[in-house]
Design a protein around this motif. Structure first.
Motif, PDB file in Angstrom:
ATOM      1  N   SER A   1       0.844  -1.193   0.000  1.00 18.91           N
ATOM      2  CA  SER A   1       0.000   0.000   0.000  1.00 18.91           C
ATOM      3  C   SER A   1       0.876   1.239   0.000  1.00 18.91           C
ATOM      4  CB  SER A   1      -0.895   0.027   1.245  1.00 18.91           C
ATOM      5  OG  SER A   1      -1.804  -1.034   1.211  1.00 18.91           O
ATOM      6  N   TYR A   2       0.460   2.226  -0.776  1.00 17.98           N
ATOM      7  CA  TYR A   2       1.160   3.499  -0.856  1.00 17.98           C
ATOM      8  C   TYR A   2       0.160   4.609  -0.595  1.00 17.98           C
ATOM      9  CZ  TYR A   2       4.634   0.685  -3.322  1.00 17.98           C
ATOM     10  OH  TYR A   2       5.542  -0.271  -3.662  1.00 17.98           O
ATOM     11  N   PHE A   3       0.607   5.640   0.107  1.00 19.02           N
ATOM     12  CA  PHE A   3      -0.228   6.796   0.387  1.00 19.02           C
ATOM     13  C   PHE A   3       0.567   8.044   0.030  1.00 19.02           C
ATOM     14  CE2 PHE A   3      -1.259   3.455   3.386  1.00 19.02           C
ATOM     15  CZ  PHE A   3      -2.625   3.309   3.163  1.00 19.02           C
ATOM     16  N   ALA A   4      -0.068   8.967  -0.664  1.00 19.70           N
ATOM     17  CA  ALA A   4       0.596  10.219  -1.015  1.00 19.70           C
ATOM     18  C   ALA A   4      -0.293  11.373  -0.611  1.00 19.70           C
ATOM     19  CB  ALA A   4       0.884  10.280  -2.509  1.00 19.70           C
ATOM     20  N   GLY A   5       0.160  12.128   0.352  1.00 17.67           N
ATOM     21  CA  GLY A   5      -0.495  13.375   0.718  1.00 17.67           C
ATOM     22  C   GLY A   5       0.324  14.485   0.094  1.00 17.67           C
ATOM     23  N   ASN A   6       0.590  15.536   0.830  1.00 17.81           N
ATOM     24  CA  ASN A   6       1.406  16.636   0.335  1.00 17.81           C
ATOM     25  C   ASN A   6       0.977  17.032  -1.082  1.00 17.81           C
ATOM     26  OD1 ASN A   6       3.363  18.587   0.526  1.00 17.81           O
ATOM     27  ND2 ASN A   6       5.013  17.245  -0.158  1.00 17.81           N
ATOM     28  N   THR A   7      -0.324  17.120  -1.258  1.00 13.88           N
ATOM     29  CA  THR A   7      -0.922  17.343  -2.559  1.00 13.88           C
ATOM     30  C   THR A   7      -0.675  18.755  -3.079  1.00 13.88           C
ATOM     31  OG1 THR A   7      -2.704  15.914  -1.797  1.00 13.88           O
ATOM     32  CG2 THR A   7      -3.087  17.134  -3.821  1.00 13.88           C
ATOM     33  N   LEU A   8      -0.306  18.839  -4.341  1.00 11.00           N
ATOM     34  CA  LEU A   8      -0.238  20.114  -5.038  1.00 11.00           C
ATOM     35  C   LEU A   8      -1.515  20.226  -5.863  1.00 11.00           C
ATOM     36  CD1 LEU A   8       3.452  19.903  -6.291  1.00 11.00           C
ATOM     37  CD2 LEU A   8       2.588  21.019  -4.220  1.00 11.00           C
ATOM     38  N   TYR A   9      -2.030  21.415  -6.010  1.00  4.50           N
ATOM     39  CA  TYR A   9      -3.303  21.552  -6.709  1.00  4.50           C
ATOM     40  C   TYR A   9      -3.358  22.871  -7.456  1.00  4.50           C
ATOM     41  CZ  TYR A   9      -4.200  24.733  -2.997  1.00  4.50           C
ATOM     42  OH  TYR A   9      -4.085  25.788  -2.152  1.00  4.50           O
TER      43      TYR A   9
ATOM     44  N   GLN B   1     -15.055  25.241 -13.319  1.00  8.04           N
ATOM     45  CA  GLN B   1     -13.601  25.218 -13.282  1.00  8.04           C
ATOM     46  C   GLN B   1     -13.082  23.793 -13.385  1.00  8.04           C
ATOM     47  OE1 GLN B   1     -12.574  27.011  -9.555  1.00  8.04           O
ATOM     48  NE2 GLN B   1     -13.197  25.251  -8.351  1.00  8.04           N
ATOM     49  N   ILE B   2     -11.838  23.686 -13.754  1.00 10.90           N
ATOM     50  CA  ILE B   2     -11.106  22.433 -13.741  1.00 10.90           C
ATOM     51  C   ILE B   2     -10.283  22.442 -12.455  1.00 10.90           C
ATOM     52  CG2 ILE B   2      -9.231  21.135 -14.812  1.00 10.90           C
ATOM     53  CD1 ILE B   2     -10.115  22.379 -17.483  1.00 10.90           C
ATOM     54  N   VAL B   3     -10.283  21.333 -11.737  1.00  5.94           N
ATOM     55  CA  VAL B   3      -9.453  21.199 -10.543  1.00  5.94           C
ATOM     56  C   VAL B   3      -8.430  20.107 -10.830  1.00  5.94           C
ATOM     57  CG1 VAL B   3      -9.406  20.567  -8.102  1.00  5.94           C
ATOM     58  CG2 VAL B   3     -11.304  21.926  -8.997  1.00  5.94           C
ATOM     59  N   ALA B   4      -7.157  20.418 -10.619  1.00  8.30           N
ATOM     60  CA  ALA B   4      -6.086  19.463 -10.869  1.00  8.30           C
ATOM     61  C   ALA B   4      -5.335  19.186  -9.583  1.00  8.30           C
ATOM     62  CB  ALA B   4      -5.138  20.011 -11.924  1.00  8.30           C
ATOM     63  N   LEU B   5      -4.993  17.922  -9.381  1.00 13.66           N
ATOM     64  CA  LEU B   5      -4.214  17.502  -8.214  1.00 13.66           C
ATOM     65  C   LEU B   5      -2.936  16.835  -8.691  1.00 13.66           C
ATOM     66  CD1 LEU B   5      -7.075  15.810  -6.160  1.00 13.66           C
ATOM     67  CD2 LEU B   5      -6.179  18.117  -5.873  1.00 13.66           C
ATOM     68  N   ARG B   6      -1.876  17.016  -7.944  1.00 11.22           N
ATOM     69  CA  ARG B   6      -0.599  16.382  -8.253  1.00 11.22           C
ATOM     70  C   ARG B   6      -0.043  15.793  -6.966  1.00 11.22           C
ATOM     71  NH1 ARG B   6       3.848  17.086 -12.093  1.00 11.22           N
ATOM     72  NH2 ARG B   6       5.812  16.915 -10.991  1.00 11.22           N
ATOM     73  N   PHE B   7       0.415  14.550  -7.050  1.00 10.67           N
ATOM     74  CA  PHE B   7       0.963  13.842  -5.900  1.00 10.67           C
ATOM     75  C   PHE B   7       2.436  13.538  -6.192  1.00 10.67           C
ATOM     76  CE2 PHE B   7      -3.558  12.978  -6.214  1.00 10.67           C
ATOM     77  CZ  PHE B   7      -3.996  13.265  -4.939  1.00 10.67           C
ATOM     78  N   PRO B   8       3.334  14.495  -5.899  1.00 12.77           N
ATOM     79  CA  PRO B   8       4.729  14.353  -6.312  1.00 12.77           C
ATOM     80  C   PRO B   8       5.551  13.347  -5.515  1.00 12.77           C
ATOM     81  CG  PRO B   8       4.457  16.350  -5.033  1.00 12.77           C
ATOM     82  CD  PRO B   8       3.083  15.765  -5.228  1.00 12.77           C
ATOM     83  N   SER B   9       5.091  12.934  -4.361  1.00 13.37           N
ATOM     84  CA  SER B   9       5.930  12.089  -3.501  1.00 13.37           C
ATOM     85  C   SER B   9       5.568  10.610  -3.559  1.00 13.37           C
ATOM     86  CB  SER B   9       5.823  12.576  -2.056  1.00 13.37           C
ATOM     87  OG  SER B   9       4.480  12.467  -1.615  1.00 13.37           O
ATOM     88  N   LEU B  10       4.987  10.157  -4.657  1.00 16.12           N
ATOM     89  CA  LEU B  10       4.554   8.766  -4.741  1.00 16.12           C
ATOM     90  C   LEU B  10       5.429   7.976  -5.705  1.00 16.12           C
ATOM     91  CD1 LEU B  10       2.373   6.822  -3.725  1.00 16.12           C
ATOM     92  CD2 LEU B  10       1.122   7.347  -5.794  1.00 16.12           C
TER      93      LEU B  10
END
Length: 171
Positions: free
Chosen positions: A39-47, A74-83
């Motif tokens: 299992s992997y979890f990525a928080g620290n979300t960029l948006y 609107q468009i909402v974008a999320l990025r999870f850079p630490s995964l």
């Protein structure tokens, strides 16, 4: 044909409000389970959020309005850079967990969002330039999310969880 990431039949009173990554305990979290059981979890979300009508892009806010703000769709974008996910790690299930920052009010119609992914091994970070999100290359695949009403402020449960988005990862 490129699909719109928002369903135009929804109304402002049918918007879901979630906490953004600027509040760490409330940040959206990407959860991934691989076929070998890891299992992997990525928080620290960029948006980022981009207006459909003006193409103006915003990269800071404490609330994500899904799919529209008071100024429109609107468009909402999320990025999870630490995964760290490798191609050799087949994914069996993945979802994004949000935390409600407000209770859904207004209409009883359902809200349907289309979740898409960006094509690229290491996509560019979000910027505030006009059209920053709509000029990115999107995958052909998408996952529709019929978002239920969020009835409790600060709730982080199944209601705030996307369906399986594993098809969007490595797509």
């Amino acid at each position: 044909m490129q699909r719109s990431p928002v369903d135009s039949r929804s109304s402002m009173s049918n918007t879901r409000l979630a906490y953004s990554g600027s509040v760490s305990d409330y940040s959206p979290v990407l959860n991934i389970v691989t076929k070998n059981g890891n299992s992997y979890f990525a928080g620290n979300t960029l948006y980022a959020k981009q207006s459909i009508s003006t193409y103006a892009t915003t990269i800071s806010s404490t609330t994500l309005e899904l799919p529209r703000s008071s100024s429109g769709e609107q468009i909402v974008a999320l990025r999870f850079p630490s995964l760290p996910i490798l191609k050799s790690s087949p994914i069996s299930f993945a979802f994004i967990q949000f935390k409600a920052s407000a209770v859904t009010t207004g209409t009883t119609s359902s809200l349907k969002l289309s979740l898409l992914s960006e094509i690229g091994i290491d996509p560019d970070i979000f910027g505030s330039t006009v059209g920053n999100l709509t000029t990115r290359y999107q995958s052909q695949s998408y996952v529709d999310w019929k978002v239920p009403f969020w009835t409790t402020k600060d709730e982080r449960s199944f209601s705030q969880q996307t369906p399986d988005i594993s098809s969007l990862i490595h797509s």
